[in-house]
Write a protein that holds these residues in place. Structure first.
Motif, mmCIF file in Angstrom:
data_model
loop_
_atom_site.group_PDB
_atom_site.id
_atom_site.type_symbol
_atom_site.label_atom_id
_atom_site.label_comp_id
_atom_site.label_asym_id
_atom_site.label_seq_id
_atom_site.Cartn_x
_atom_site.Cartn_y
_atom_site.Cartn_z
ATOM 1 N N LEU A 32 0.844 -1.198 0.000
ATOM 2 C CA LEU A 32 0.000 0.000 0.000
ATOM 3 C C LEU A 32 0.874 1.240 0.000
ATOM 4 C CD1 LEU A 32 -2.822 1.376 0.432
ATOM 5 C CD2 LEU A 32 -2.422 1.144 2.878
ATOM 6 N N SER A 33 0.576 2.162 -0.918
ATOM 7 C CA SER A 33 1.279 3.449 -0.948
ATOM 8 C C SER A 33 0.242 4.562 -0.922
ATOM 9 C CB SER A 33 2.124 3.582 -2.218
ATOM 10 O OG SER A 33 3.122 2.586 -2.233
ATOM 11 N N VAL A 34 0.487 5.551 -0.083
ATOM 12 C CA VAL A 34 -0.433 6.694 0.026
ATOM 13 C C VAL A 34 0.370 7.975 -0.104
ATOM 14 C CG1 VAL A 34 -2.185 7.834 1.440
ATOM 15 C CG2 VAL A 34 -1.902 5.346 1.594
ATOM 16 N N LYS A 35 -0.029 8.813 -1.052
ATOM 17 C CA LYS A 35 0.678 10.076 -1.302
ATOM 18 C C LYS A 35 0.112 11.195 -0.425
ATOM 19 C CE LYS A 35 -0.069 10.424 -5.804
ATOM 20 N NZ LYS A 35 -0.663 9.297 -6.513
ATOM 21 N N GLN A 36 0.866 12.264 -0.299
ATOM 22 C CA GLN A 36 0.405 13.441 0.442
ATOM 23 C C GLN A 36 -0.936 13.909 -0.122
ATOM 24 O OE1 GLN A 36 2.988 16.841 0.332
ATOM 25 N NE2 GLN A 36 1.622 18.095 1.539
ATOM 26 N N GLY A 37 -1.893 14.156 0.768
ATOM 27 C CA GLY A 37 -3.183 14.700 0.359
ATOM 28 C C GLY A 37 -4.144 13.697 -0.253
ATOM 29 N N GLU A 38 -3.716 12.447 -0.370
ATOM 30 C CA GLU A 38 -4.570 11.438 -1.013
ATOM 31 C C GLU A 38 -5.524 10.809 -0.001
ATOM 32 O OE1 GLU A 38 -3.820 7.913 -4.262
ATOM 33 O OE2 GLU A 38 -2.412 8.015 -2.593
ATOM 34 N N LEU A 39 -6.770 10.607 -0.429
ATOM 35 C CA LEU A 39 -7.767 9.933 0.408
ATOM 36 C C LEU A 39 -7.988 8.532 -0.132
ATOM 37 C CD1 LEU A 39 -8.186 12.879 1.304
ATOM 38 C CD2 LEU A 39 -10.633 12.461 1.314
ATOM 39 N N VAL A 40 -7.664 7.558 0.678
ATOM 40 C CA VAL A 40 -7.771 6.149 0.265
ATOM 41 C C VAL A 40 -8.770 5.439 1.171
ATOM 42 C CG1 VAL A 40 -6.513 3.972 0.018
ATOM 43 C CG2 VAL A 40 -5.396 6.126 -0.575
ATOM 44 N N ALA A 41 -9.779 4.822 0.567
ATOM 45 C CA ALA A 41 -10.752 4.041 1.334
ATOM 46 C C ALA A 41 -10.402 2.564 1.231
ATOM 47 C CB ALA A 41 -12.159 4.280 0.802
ATOM 48 N N ILE A 42 -10.516 1.853 2.343
ATOM 49 C CA ILE A 42 -10.323 0.400 2.343
ATOM 50 C C ILE A 42 -11.637 -0.251 2.753
ATOM 51 C CG2 ILE A 42 -9.060 -1.533 3.344
ATOM 52 C CD1 ILE A 42 -6.689 0.328 3.739
ATOM 53 N N VAL A 43 -12.158 -1.080 1.866
ATOM 54 C CA VAL A 43 -13.407 -1.789 2.145
ATOM 55 C C VAL A 43 -13.114 -3.288 2.165
ATOM 56 C CG1 VAL A 43 -14.823 0.025 1.107
ATOM 57 C CG2 VAL A 43 -14.071 -1.890 -0.301
ATOM 58 N N GLY A 44 -14.053 -4.048 2.681
ATOM 59 C CA GLY A 44 -13.873 -5.498 2.741
ATOM 60 C C GLY A 44 -14.821 -6.090 3.755
ATOM 61 N N ALA A 45 -14.993 -7.383 3.679
ATOM 62 C CA ALA A 45 -15.926 -8.061 4.575
ATOM 63 C C ALA A 45 -15.480 -7.911 6.022
ATOM 64 C CB ALA A 45 -16.023 -9.539 4.205
ATOM 65 N N SER A 46 -16.423 -8.069 6.924
ATOM 66 C CA SER A 46 -16.109 -8.056 8.351
ATOM 67 C C SER A 46 -15.113 -9.181 8.634
ATOM 68 C CB SER A 46 -17.407 -8.285 9.133
ATOM 69 O OG SER A 46 -17.189 -8.026 10.470
ATOM 70 N N GLY A 47 -14.075 -8.861 9.414
ATOM 71 C CA GLY A 47 -13.086 -9.897 9.736
ATOM 72 C C GLY A 47 -12.020 -10.087 8.676
ATOM 73 N N SER A 48 -12.001 -9.195 7.655
ATOM 74 C CA SER A 48 -11.016 -9.363 6.579
ATOM 75 C C SER A 48 -9.648 -8.796 6.950
ATOM 76 C CB SER A 48 -11.515 -8.701 5.287
ATOM 77 O OG SER A 48 -11.757 -7.318 5.498
ATOM 78 N N GLY A 49 -9.564 -8.100 8.101
ATOM 79 C CA GLY A 49 -8.260 -7.607 8.551
ATOM 80 C C GLY A 49 -8.072 -6.114 8.347
ATOM 81 N N LYS A 50 -9.163 -5.392 8.040
ATOM 82 C CA LYS A 50 -9.043 -3.949 7.776
ATOM 83 C C LYS A 50 -8.519 -3.198 9.002
ATOM 84 C CE LYS A 50 -13.434 -3.297 6.685
ATOM 85 N NZ LYS A 50 -14.021 -4.597 6.979
ATOM 86 N N SER A 51 -9.095 -3.478 10.166
ATOM 87 C CA SER A 51 -8.647 -2.785 11.386
ATOM 88 C C SER A 51 -7.224 -3.194 11.752
ATOM 89 C CB SER A 51 -9.595 -3.083 12.553
ATOM 90 O OG SER A 51 -10.869 -2.551 12.286
#
Length: 232
Positions: A32-51
């Motif tokens: 995963l790469s995130v640039k300055q000022g970029e808004l990135v959403a992460i979606v996925g099923a419950s329990g997929s490891g997002k948190s």
């Protein structure tokens, strides 16, 4: 920020949990790469490891393998003290539940990261008031969390995350506790302030409608990230 303009860079992040005698892999090589000022959403099923991924990006959880750089610093090679400083100076956190301290007013809650960083108390209060005003809470500066609505408490929590002008905000279901109309209103404020300040954001959400308002939507599935269509 790193030399390549990336605020966050995660390479081949792997994480498993022990469940009795079983080892359960949660993240199986996340990049995963995130640039300055970029808004990135992460979606996925419950329990997929997002948190879990968010906690690793914030240095709150360790990796089994792989690397995470925040603002050009290798998070998992830092001491606990250095990691704490990195979190306080470079990152802001917003959770589903506001986690405001009930015995402090809105302005005191929001000034807390600056107070912890031993900033001048007058400056800390001025800065806190500024961010609260930008989030439409000018009339709530001296109210306690118990005197505010759910949406106001969540905007207060967002103000606290933004007060130290972090390079990146990590948000875990920041509107998940609110009804849809309030969620939209809170998210509006959140996005506009992030864009104004060129603050990068990584937002975990199950709300696809909100996710699509970010610059990119990523799906975490079977321990890996897939890039969805570009948002907007």
């Amino acid at each position: 920020m790193s030399k390549d303009g990336l605020v966050i860079k995660a390479c081949n992040v792997q994480k498993s949990y022990r469940d009795g005698v079983l080892t359960v892999p949660v993240l199986k090589g996340v990049d995963l790469s995130v640039k300055q000022g970029e808004l990135v959403a992460i979606v996925g099923a419950s329990g997929s490891g997002k948190s879990t991924l968010l906690h690793i990006l914030g240095g709150l959880d360790n990796v089994d393998a792989g690397t995470v750089d925040v603002a050009g610093m290798a998070v998992h090679s830092l001491s606990e003290k250095e990691r704490g400083r990195l979190r306080n100076e470079k990152l802001g956190f917003v959770y589903q539940f506001h986690h405001l301290l009930p015995e402090f007013t809105a302005i005191e809650n929001v000034a807390m990261p600056l107070t912890i960083a031993r900033q001048n108390p007058v400056h800390a209060q001025e800065r806190a008031a500024q961010v609260l005003q930008a989030l439409g809470l000018a009339h709530r500066l001296n109210h306690y969390p118990s005197q505010m609505s759910g949406g106001e408490r969540q905007r207060c929590a967002i103000a606290r995350a933004m007060v130290a002008e972090p390079a990146c905000i990590l948000a875990d279901e920041p509107t998940g506790n609110l009804d849809q109309a309030t969620a939209n209103a809170v998210f509006d404020r959140f996005v506009s302030i992030a864009r104004d300040h060129q603050t990068a954001c990584v937002i975990v959400t199950h709300d696809l409608h909100l996710a699509r308002r970010c610059d990119r939507v990523l799906t975490l599935s079977d321990g890996q990230i897939q890039e969805n269509e570009h948002a907007h």
